[in-house]
Design a protein around this motif. Structure first.
Motif, mmCIF file in Angstrom:
data_model
loop_
_atom_site.group_PDB
_atom_site.id
_atom_site.type_symbol
_atom_site.label_atom_id
_atom_site.label_comp_id
_atom_site.label_asym_id
_atom_site.label_seq_id
_atom_site.Cartn_x
_atom_site.Cartn_y
_atom_site.Cartn_z
ATOM 1 N N UNK A 93 64.550 43.158 36.140
ATOM 2 C CA UNK A 93 65.006 43.347 34.991
ATOM 3 C C UNK A 93 65.776 42.070 34.209
ATOM 4 N N UNK A 94 65.508 41.570 33.360
ATOM 5 C CA UNK A 94 66.298 40.590 32.585
ATOM 6 C C UNK A 94 66.737 40.856 31.318
ATOM 7 N N UNK A 95 68.219 40.615 30.942
ATOM 8 C CA UNK A 95 68.782 40.991 29.885
ATOM 9 C C UNK A 95 68.884 39.544 29.066
ATOM 10 N N UNK A 96 68.634 39.530 27.892
ATOM 11 C CA UNK A 96 68.727 38.416 26.971
ATOM 12 C C UNK A 96 69.582 38.691 26.080
ATOM 13 N N UNK A 97 70.359 37.886 25.565
ATOM 14 C CA UNK A 97 71.093 37.870 24.245
ATOM 15 C C UNK A 97 70.330 37.702 22.913
ATOM 16 N N UNK A 98 69.408 37.062 22.873
ATOM 17 C CA UNK A 98 68.877 36.948 21.679
ATOM 18 C C UNK A 98 67.259 36.667 21.998
ATOM 19 N N UNK A 99 66.725 36.403 20.721
ATOM 20 C CA UNK A 99 65.070 36.036 20.871
ATOM 21 C C UNK A 99 64.988 34.547 21.461
ATOM 22 N N UNK A 100 65.918 33.611 21.192
ATOM 23 C CA UNK A 100 65.805 32.204 21.615
ATOM 24 C C UNK A 100 66.028 32.234 23.230
ATOM 25 N N UNK A 101 66.954 33.125 23.677
ATOM 26 C CA UNK A 101 66.994 33.164 24.998
ATOM 27 C C UNK A 101 66.027 34.043 25.786
ATOM 28 N N UNK A 102 65.199 34.629 24.909
ATOM 29 C CA UNK A 102 64.083 35.430 25.457
ATOM 30 C C UNK A 102 62.872 34.346 25.538
ATOM 31 N N UNK A 103 62.888 33.386 24.748
ATOM 32 C CA UNK A 103 61.832 32.590 24.705
ATOM 33 C C UNK A 103 62.181 31.513 25.930
ATOM 34 N N UNK A 104 63.185 31.053 26.147
ATOM 35 C CA UNK A 104 63.612 30.291 27.291
ATOM 36 C C UNK A 104 63.452 30.996 28.433
ATOM 37 N N UNK A 105 63.555 32.146 28.614
ATOM 38 C CA UNK A 105 63.281 32.713 30.138
ATOM 39 C C UNK A 105 62.004 32.931 30.487
ATOM 40 N N UNK A 106 61.130 33.215 29.193
ATOM 41 C CA UNK A 106 59.708 33.182 29.573
ATOM 42 C C UNK A 106 58.881 31.632 29.917
ATOM 43 N N UNK A 107 59.517 30.661 29.260
ATOM 44 C CA UNK A 107 59.237 29.266 29.268
ATOM 45 C C UNK A 107 59.863 28.956 30.749
ATOM 46 N N UNK A 108 60.758 29.408 31.238
ATOM 47 C CA UNK A 108 61.288 29.055 32.638
ATOM 48 C C UNK A 108 60.255 29.651 33.556
ATOM 49 N N UNK A 109 60.022 30.888 33.250
ATOM 50 C CA UNK A 109 59.046 31.599 34.216
ATOM 51 C C UNK A 109 57.751 31.040 34.340
ATOM 52 N N UNK B 201 61.410 46.772 23.261
ATOM 53 C CA UNK B 201 62.370 46.684 21.812
ATOM 54 C C UNK B 201 63.421 47.958 21.744
ATOM 55 N N UNK B 202 64.004 47.701 20.416
ATOM 56 C CA UNK B 202 65.095 48.569 20.270
ATOM 57 C C UNK B 202 66.181 48.328 20.982
ATOM 58 N N UNK B 203 66.244 46.840 21.543
ATOM 59 C CA UNK B 203 67.444 46.455 22.307
ATOM 60 C C UNK B 203 67.872 45.148 21.837
ATOM 61 N N UNK B 204 67.390 44.457 20.711
ATOM 62 C CA UNK B 204 67.956 43.173 20.081
ATOM 63 C C UNK B 204 68.509 43.732 18.950
ATOM 64 N N UNK B 205 68.434 44.852 18.373
ATOM 65 C CA UNK B 205 69.036 45.518 17.398
ATOM 66 C C UNK B 205 69.556 46.969 17.949
ATOM 67 N N UNK B 206 70.772 47.384 17.388
ATOM 68 C CA UNK B 206 71.337 48.421 17.860
ATOM 69 C C UNK B 206 70.556 49.790 17.648
ATOM 70 N N UNK C 151 61.866 42.369 30.123
ATOM 71 C CA UNK C 151 62.976 41.799 29.243
ATOM 72 C C UNK C 151 63.576 42.472 28.443
ATOM 73 N N UNK C 152 64.872 42.642 27.945
ATOM 74 C CA UNK C 152 65.352 43.380 27.004
ATOM 75 C C UNK C 152 66.505 42.976 26.385
ATOM 76 N N UNK C 153 67.235 43.342 25.177
ATOM 77 C CA UNK C 153 68.378 42.863 24.613
ATOM 78 C C UNK C 153 69.580 43.389 25.123
ATOM 79 N N UNK C 154 70.484 43.459 24.458
ATOM 80 C CA UNK C 154 71.721 43.992 24.995
ATOM 81 C C UNK C 154 72.024 45.318 24.650
ATOM 82 N N UNK C 155 71.207 45.951 23.570
ATOM 83 C CA UNK C 155 71.359 47.245 23.213
ATOM 84 C C UNK C 155 70.469 48.315 24.054
#
Length: 424
Positions: free
Chosen positions: A370-386, A327-332, A349-353
């Motif tokens: 380590x996997x950077x995601x731009x949004x919660x939707x992308x996080x969902x996609x990455x988890x489901x892909x794995x 956390x602390x990464x999808x928000x600044x 997994x972590x956001x851009x911040x």
């Protein structure tokens, strides 16, 4: 000499205006005497030597705390003084380091002030952490025969490019160090490009990521699985150190996994003051949850979501995670320590911040853990892909663990470097 002349002229010419500004606005009044090197009398070290550790702010204070523990193990009779650049850092240091270690504000890097500060503190060694390179202070300590050591050194690509324009200055600044320890080979190359002396420069890892698992990690894992009621085949998402506004972004994922069955979602707020707001949010969205303290007290888990409502449990919680979001990464909010999960062999997994942990991001991404995601939707996609490629995810987790374990022993190695410089 040119740097000293320019800094001295500018500062002392502007000093009356600066003091008037402080008097009128009240800003920077607290700790002003310490900025001028007017420190209170420090206790005399009865037997050993005194090490002055300088940290910028809270992040470096954490590193200083780890180093002090290692230095005390190597030299129990050593005393310490810690300085920081910020009031917040000084206050945190005072709370965490205890009353036996004076915590002060660093002096301004100005002629006259620096000399006074060094005299008042009277160190037998000066240690600066990460990127805290103050030319006059380093020159003064080295000129007085005080061993000067740079620990946990790091340079971003941007900072290194900017410093190269002033290489004529930084080459002389870096020459003051008796020894330097940097985090990675990349940092070593950047320091060498600025003129650091190769024979004094070593790559010794990152103190911040020198994390040790509990003595019996399997027992910790089994106990948490029992408390949380995790059955075979249940996948666990741990969302660690989440901030306000971030859980709202994660709600679709939490709801999706909760409804899907076979999942447990553990949400850990960064600050316990947010518990009431977090519980109210889940209530409004119809997401049922259990509190971890109730489960720890003997209650049986009834819902697919658990709120971690106690301090000091998150590090161990990563032991039972299948997937980890930092956390602390999808928000600044600049992120949190990824290595706390990676040391458990968990990809993160972590956001851009992630500004406060760029080096950890670099290490994990380079290793493939380590996997950077731009949004919660992308996080969902990455988890489901794995979920569809468990072998790829197993390799990512293994890579994360390898990267984290490469940092083990960094604190002891860097503490040994300081002790070697101190001599007898």
């Amino acid at each position: 000499m040119l740097y000293r002349l320019i800094i001295g002229l500018i500062f002392y010419c502007l000093l009356p205006l600066l003091l008037l500004f402080v008097l009128i606005t009240g800003r920077h009044r607290q700790g002003l005497g310490e900025r001028f090197g007017l420190y209170p009398a420090l206790p005399v070290e009865k037997r050993g030597k005194r090490i002055w550790l300088h940290a910028a702010s809270v992040g470096e204070v954490q590193a200083a705390r780890v180093l002090i523990a290692e230095l005390r193990a190597l030299r129990p009779d050593t005393g310490f003084v810690v300085t920081t650049m910020t009031l917040h850092g000084r206050n945190v240091a005072a709370r965490q380091l205890g009353p036996d270690i004076p915590c002060l504000l660093a002096p301004l890097d100005v002629p006259g002030i620096v000399e006074r500060a060094v005299t008042r503190i009277g160190p037998d060694a000066y240690v600066c952490l990460e990127t805290e390179l103050w030319p006059l202070l380093l020159r003064t300590t080295a000129a007085r025969g005080i061993p000067t050591v740079h620990l946990n050194g790091r340079l971003s690509a941007g900072a290194a490019a900017g410093y190269r324009r002033w290489r004529w200055l930084f080459r002389r600044v870096l020459a003051n160090f008796a020894a330097m320890a940097v985090i990675s080979e990349v940092d070593r190359d950047r320091y060498l490009a600025l003129g650091a002396i190769a024979s004094r420069l070593q790559v010794l890892g990152n103190v911040k990521y020198d994390l040790q698992l509990p003595e019996q990690p399997d027992r910790v894992r089994q106990e948490l699985r029992r408390v949380l009621g995790i059955e075979a085949g249940t996948r666990v998402l741990v969302a660690g150190s989440t901030h306000g506004g971030e859980v709202e972004l994660l709600l679709p994922l939490v709801q999706h996994l909760a409804d899907d069955g076979g999942w447990l979602v553990v949400v850990a707020p960064r600050h316990l003051e947010r518990l009431a707001a977090l519980e109210a949010l889940f209530d409004r969205r119809g997401i049922e949850f259990d509190r971890f303290t109730a489960l720890r007290g003997g209650s049986k888990r009834r819902h697919p979501v658990v709120i971690l409502d106690s301090l000091g449990e998150l590090f161990a919680m990563y032991a039972v995670a299948t997937y980890v979001f930092c956390g602390g990464s999808l928000v600044p909010r600049h992120g949190h320590n990824l290595m706390e999960a990676a040391i458990w062999d968990k990809a993160v997994f972590y956001g851009p911040s992630m500004d406060d942990f760029r080096d950890a991001v670099r290490l994990l991404e380079a290793a493939g853990g380590g996997f950077r995601v731009g949004s919660a939707a992308e996080l969902t996609d990455r988890i489901l892909d794995f979920e569809q490629d468990p072998e790829a995810y197993r390799i990512a987790c293994r890579n994360a663990g390898v990267a984290a374990r490469a940092q083990l022993g960094a604190a002891r190695r860097q503490a040994r470097l300081v002790v070697d410089c101190l001599g007898g």
